[in-house]
Motif scaffolding. Structure first.
Motif, mmCIF file in Angstrom:
data_model
loop_
_atom_site.group_PDB
_atom_site.id
_atom_site.type_symbol
_atom_site.label_atom_id
_atom_site.label_comp_id
_atom_site.label_asym_id
_atom_site.label_seq_id
_atom_site.Cartn_x
_atom_site.Cartn_y
_atom_site.Cartn_z
ATOM 1 N N ASP A 18 -4.386 0.089 11.214
ATOM 2 C CA ASP A 18 -4.545 0.743 9.908
ATOM 3 C C ASP A 18 -4.074 2.197 9.947
ATOM 4 O O ASP A 18 -3.381 2.659 9.035
ATOM 5 N N ALA A 19 -4.451 2.917 10.997
ATOM 6 C CA ALA A 19 -4.069 4.322 11.113
ATOM 7 C C ALA A 19 -2.553 4.458 11.232
ATOM 8 O O ALA A 19 -1.943 5.317 10.591
ATOM 9 N N ARG A 20 -1.954 3.602 12.023
ATOM 10 C CA ARG A 20 -0.503 3.660 12.210
ATOM 11 C C ARG A 20 0.227 3.317 10.914
ATOM 12 O O ARG A 20 1.195 3.972 10.539
ATOM 13 N N ARG A 21 -0.268 2.316 10.212
ATOM 14 C CA ARG A 21 0.375 1.917 8.956
ATOM 15 C C ARG A 21 0.327 3.046 7.927
ATOM 16 O O ARG A 21 1.311 3.321 7.245
ATOM 17 N N LYS A 22 -0.827 3.710 7.824
ATOM 18 C CA LYS A 22 -0.956 4.808 6.866
ATOM 19 C C LYS A 22 -0.081 6.002 7.233
ATOM 20 O O LYS A 22 0.320 6.765 6.366
ATOM 21 N N LEU A 23 0.198 6.154 8.517
ATOM 22 C CA LEU A 23 1.027 7.258 8.957
ATOM 23 C C LEU A 23 2.510 6.930 8.882
ATOM 24 O O LEU A 23 3.315 7.749 8.450
ATOM 25 N N VAL A 24 2.889 5.735 9.271
ATOM 26 C CA VAL A 24 4.295 5.395 9.430
ATOM 27 C C VAL A 24 5.027 5.259 8.100
ATOM 28 O O VAL A 24 6.160 5.731 7.962
ATOM 29 N N TRP A 25 4.423 4.638 7.123
ATOM 30 C CA TRP A 25 5.142 4.394 5.866
ATOM 31 C C TRP A 25 5.653 5.673 5.199
ATOM 32 O O TRP A 25 6.817 5.738 4.806
ATOM 33 N N PRO A 26 4.835 6.712 5.047
ATOM 34 C CA PRO A 26 5.394 7.941 4.449
ATOM 35 C C PRO A 26 6.509 8.562 5.298
ATOM 36 O O PRO A 26 7.480 9.095 4.758
ATOM 37 N N LEU A 27 6.381 8.476 6.621
ATOM 38 C CA LEU A 27 7.420 9.029 7.488
ATOM 39 C C LEU A 27 8.717 8.236 7.368
ATOM 40 O O LEU A 27 9.806 8.816 7.327
#
Length: 105
Positions: A18-27
């Motif tokens: 979950d943490a990675r998904r929330k971080l990766v998409w905007p990047l």
């Protein structure tokens, strides 16, 4: 019946996903926009045709800025993932699942 270490591992894994998904998409979205914008501006407009300095076009400066953009985004990703890992440390499985023997899953 699930064992306690399976539940810990599941919480840890779900939290990291979950943490990675929330971080990766905007990047990813900002990277795609920034890199493809150069192609659009260069090929279909005259926005990057100017010469702000002697012998250096605006397109060259934009391409040079892409390097710094990539470095900054990589730094953001690494620092935030380190913070997420620290926050999820209590849920990290305590039993030996590591293949390499170094404690890495």
């Amino acid at each position: 019946m699930p064992q306690e270490h399976d539940l810990e591992h599941g919480r840890y894994y779900r939290g990291m996903v979950d943490a990675r998904r929330k971080l990766v998409w905007p990047l990813v979205i900002s990277t795609v926009v920034f890199f493809f914008l150069q192609q659009v501006l260069t090929n279909f407009t005259s926005a990057l045709d100017g010469i702000p300095f002697t012998g250096m076009s605006a397109a060259y400066l934009y391409a040079f800025a892409q390097f710094f953009f990539a470095v900054i985004l990589t730094s953001i990703y690494r620092s935030r993932m380190r913070r997420f890992e620290r926050e999820l440390e209590p849920y990290k499985p305590t039993h030996a699942l590591a293949v390499d023997g170094g404690g890495h899953l």
